[in-house]
Enzyme design. Structure first.
Site, short mmCIF file in Angstrom:
data_model
loop_
_atom_site.label_atom_id
_atom_site.label_comp_id
_atom_site.label_asym_id
_atom_site.label_seq_id
_atom_site.Cartn_x
_atom_site.Cartn_y
_atom_site.Cartn_z
N LEU A 125 0.84 -1.20 0.00
CA LEU A 125 0.00 0.00 0.00
C LEU A 125 0.88 1.25 0.00
CD1 LEU A 125 -2.76 1.43 0.43
CD2 LEU A 125 -2.40 1.14 2.88
N THR A 158 6.48 -5.43 4.02
CA THR A 158 6.92 -6.57 4.83
C THR A 158 6.68 -7.89 4.09
OG1 THR A 158 6.32 -5.30 6.79
CG2 THR A 158 6.68 -7.66 7.12
N GLN A 339 15.39 1.64 31.92
CA GLN A 339 15.73 2.49 33.07
C GLN A 339 16.05 1.67 34.32
OE1 GLN A 339 16.16 5.66 32.68
NE2 GLN A 339 16.67 6.10 34.83
N GLU A 366 1.19 0.55 10.01
CA GLU A 366 -0.27 0.41 9.86
C GLU A 366 -1.02 1.60 10.46
OE1 GLU A 366 -2.12 -3.42 10.04
OE2 GLU A 366 -0.20 -4.42 9.78
C1 LIG Z 1 9.34 -1.86 9.03
C2 LIG Z 1 8.13 -1.34 8.33
C3 LIG Z 1 7.21 -2.25 7.79
C4 LIG Z 1 6.09 -1.78 7.07
N1 LIG Z 1 5.27 -2.69 6.44
C5 LIG Z 1 4.34 -2.23 5.55
C6 LIG Z 1 3.63 -3.15 4.71
O1 LIG Z 1 3.78 -4.37 4.81
N2 LIG Z 1 2.75 -2.64 3.79
C7 LIG Z 1 2.56 -1.29 3.64
O2 LIG Z 1 1.77 -0.91 2.77
N3 LIG Z 1 3.22 -0.40 4.43
C8 LIG Z 1 4.11 -0.83 5.36
N4 LIG Z 1 4.82 0.06 6.14
C9 LIG Z 1 4.58 1.50 5.97
C10 LIG Z 1 3.91 2.17 7.17
O3 LIG Z 1 2.57 1.78 7.25
C11 LIG Z 1 4.12 3.68 7.01
O4 LIG Z 1 5.50 3.94 7.30
C12 LIG Z 1 3.22 4.49 7.90
O5 LIG Z 1 1.88 4.38 7.49
C13 LIG Z 1 3.62 5.97 7.95
O6 LIG Z 1 3.82 6.50 6.68
P1 LIG Z 1 5.17 7.33 6.36
O7 LIG Z 1 6.31 6.52 6.86
O8 LIG Z 1 5.16 7.72 4.95
O9 LIG Z 1 5.09 8.63 7.29
P2 LIG Z 1 4.32 10.01 6.97
O10 LIG Z 1 2.94 9.72 6.50
O11 LIG Z 1 5.18 10.86 6.11
O12 LIG Z 1 4.23 10.64 8.43
C14 LIG Z 1 5.30 11.36 9.05
C15 LIG Z 1 4.76 12.03 10.31
O13 LIG Z 1 3.69 12.95 9.98
C16 LIG Z 1 2.54 12.63 10.75
N5 LIG Z 1 1.32 12.92 10.00
C17 LIG Z 1 1.06 12.64 8.69
N6 LIG Z 1 -0.19 13.02 8.38
C18 LIG Z 1 -0.74 13.53 9.50
C19 LIG Z 1 -2.01 14.09 9.83
N7 LIG Z 1 -3.00 14.18 8.93
N8 LIG Z 1 -2.23 14.53 11.10
C20 LIG Z 1 -1.24 14.43 12.02
N9 LIG Z 1 -0.01 13.91 11.78
C21 LIG Z 1 0.23 13.47 10.54
C22 LIG Z 1 2.66 11.15 11.04
O14 LIG Z 1 1.87 10.77 12.16
C23 LIG Z 1 4.15 11.00 11.30
O15 LIG Z 1 4.44 11.37 12.62
C24 LIG Z 1 5.88 -0.39 6.94
C25 LIG Z 1 6.77 0.51 7.53
C26 LIG Z 1 7.89 0.06 8.19
C27 LIG Z 1 8.86 1.08 8.73
#
Ligand SMILES: Cc1cc2nc3c(=O)[nH]c(=O)nc-3n(C[C@H](O)[C@H](O)[C@H](O)COP(=O)(O)OP(=O)(O)OC[C@H]3O[C@@H](n4cnc5c(N)ncnc54)[C@H](O)[C@@H]3O)c2cc1C
Length: 383
Positions: A125, A158, A339, A366
């Site tokens: 996704l 993942t 801690q 997620e």
């Molecule tokens: C090890 C790992 C495994 C994963 N596995 C999968 C998988 O199998 N499939 C898949 O599809 N994805 C997967 N993900 C992706 C994961 O779901 C995303 O990293 C997550 O949804 C956050 O998206 P982003 O990293 O782009 O952060 P961003 O969306 O860029 O967010 C950055 C910061 O901004 C904040 N933010 C963004 N929008 C808002 C808002 N509207 N209001 C307040 N705060 C906001 C967020 O809370 C966060 O603190 C995985 C990620 C990791 C690191």
């Protein structure tokens, strides 16, 4: 109101705990250090029945409920976040969407081997520019000469590039609707399909023995039969998949908190300063009492959320609350653990620092904690 777990679930908990202690615990630190995905452990977890617990037996699953699945994830996470991630993603994101939304043909083709844990599917996704804002998906699928041609990329996926990965379920945009909104459709793309590549990502802080990948789709052609459900159902499928998946992430938080608490109790009973076990100092004991209280609270809340799902009642708000709460309890438990162990808490050899690293993803994957609060606030009618 009887809150006793059924005997079947207690048996499952005991067998998973025994497996985790015997098979995972001795190798977890080394796999983490070497950043190594273990096919052997994954397939052994498959033999134990940890994939497809909630899938009916006719498709190769265990025919149990979601609570059983959540208990299994909790028990694995109590020992190791990486293996728990493999199981949670394999179920919630890999075989889950095929079971819930797939055609009869897709279920018969994929589920038996996925439920055996012999192979894995992933869920693509997230994109480089579409994380929290999943609606920002840029990957497209265009119908051409009887095929669907997919172009785009995914990140952080993942289980997508292990030696036993079979393919990925990929969310795409299939057109712009008349009202300007995008139409989302999901496709099942098998590894080895021309134009599709899953590339392993390295140097993670946490879940280092779990596989994370980037997906590249360049003029990747699939048949109409590879569509999951119907055209235009992708967004709805994604929301449903995430609602259920959040219960498993919550279980990882609960298990991580339980494991960190047990380790802290063991250590502080043994470690002496000023001639006494440090657990007898009120400042230490009260911190542990607070963690134990939160762990019990987290478990009760998570199991209730599972009960809602298993009873066919709405559970989206509770799943977001459970994911938010359990991941934050894990954060506080691991922080307390480090801690109360002092300098030893920071050393790899003592095991707490892995809980400390592993819990962090739970507040991000997620849906970040901010997004969970957004989902909950929306359920409350705030906006
Ligand atoms: C090890 C790992 C495994 C994963 N596995 C999968 C998988 O199998 N499939 C898949 O599809 N994805 C997967 N993900 C992706 C994961 O779901 C995303 O990293 C997550 O949804 C956050 O998206 P982003 O990293 O782009 O952060 P961003 O969306 O860029 O967010 C950055 C910061 O901004 C904040 N933010 C963004 N929008 C808002 C808002 N509207 N209001 C307040 N705060 C906001 C967020 O809370 C966060 O603190 C995985 C990620 C990791 C690191």
């Amino acid at each position: 109101m009887d809150l006793t777990l059924p005997e079947s679930h207690e048996i499952l908990r005991r067998s998973v705990r025994e497996f985790a202690e015997k098979e995972i615990k001795p190798v977890a630190a080394e796999l983490d250090e070497k950043e190594q995905f273990s096919v052997e452990l994954t397939q052994k977890m498959g033999e134990l029945g940890l994939f497809g617990i909630f899938v009916p037996e006719e498709y190769g699953g265990q025919g149990m409920d979601y609570l059983a699945y959540v208990i299994a994830v909790e028990e694995i996470a109590r020992v190791d976040g990486s293996q728990a991630a493999t199981v949670a993603a394999g179920n919630s994101l890999g075989l889950g969407p095929i079971y819930y939304f797939g055609s009869e043909e897709q279920k018969r083709r994929y589920l038996p081997e996925l439920c055996d844990g012999q192979r894995l599917f992933a869920f693509g996704l997230t994109e480089p520019n579409a994380g929290s804002d999943a609606g920002g998906t840029k990957t497209t699928a265009t119908e051409r000469d009887g095929k669907w041609v997919i172009n785009g990329s995914k990140i952080f996926i993942t289980n997508a590039s292990t030696p036993i990965s079979w393919g990925s379920i990929v969310q795409t945009v299939t057109r712009q609707r008349d009202d300007g909104r995008k139409e989302y459709t999901t496709f099942v793309v098998e590894n080895g399909t021309e134009g599709f590549e899953a590339r392993e990502m390295h140097q993670k802080m946490m879940w280092r023995a779990s596989n994370t990948s980037e997906l590249y789709l360049e003029d990747c052609k699939v048949d109409g039969a590879a569509m999951l459900g119907k055209r235009g159902e992708g967004f709805h499928q994604m929301l449903q998949t995430l609602d259920s998946g959040r219960l498993a992430i919550a279980a990882m938080g609960l298990g991580c908190a339980q494991g960190a608490l047990e380790l802290a109790l063991e250590y502080t009973a043994d470690r002496k300063q000023f001639g006494k076990p440090i657990s007898s100092f009120q400042a230490v004991a009260f911190r542990l009492a607070d963690v134990a209280t939160e762990v019990e609270h987290a478990r009760a809340f998570l199991y209730r959320a599972c009960w809602l799902k298993d009873s066919g009642k709405p559970f989206g708000k509770e799943a977001a609350m459970a994911k938010l709460y359990c991941s934050e309890v894990a954060q506080r438990a691991a922080d307390t653990g480090v801690q109360v162990m002092g300098g030893y808490g920071l050393m790899k050899e003592y095991g707490m620092e892995r809980f400390y690293r592993d819990q962090k993803l739970l507040e991000i994957g997620e849906g970040t904690s901010e997004i969970q609060r957004l989902v909950i606030a929306r359920h409350l009618g705030c906006f």
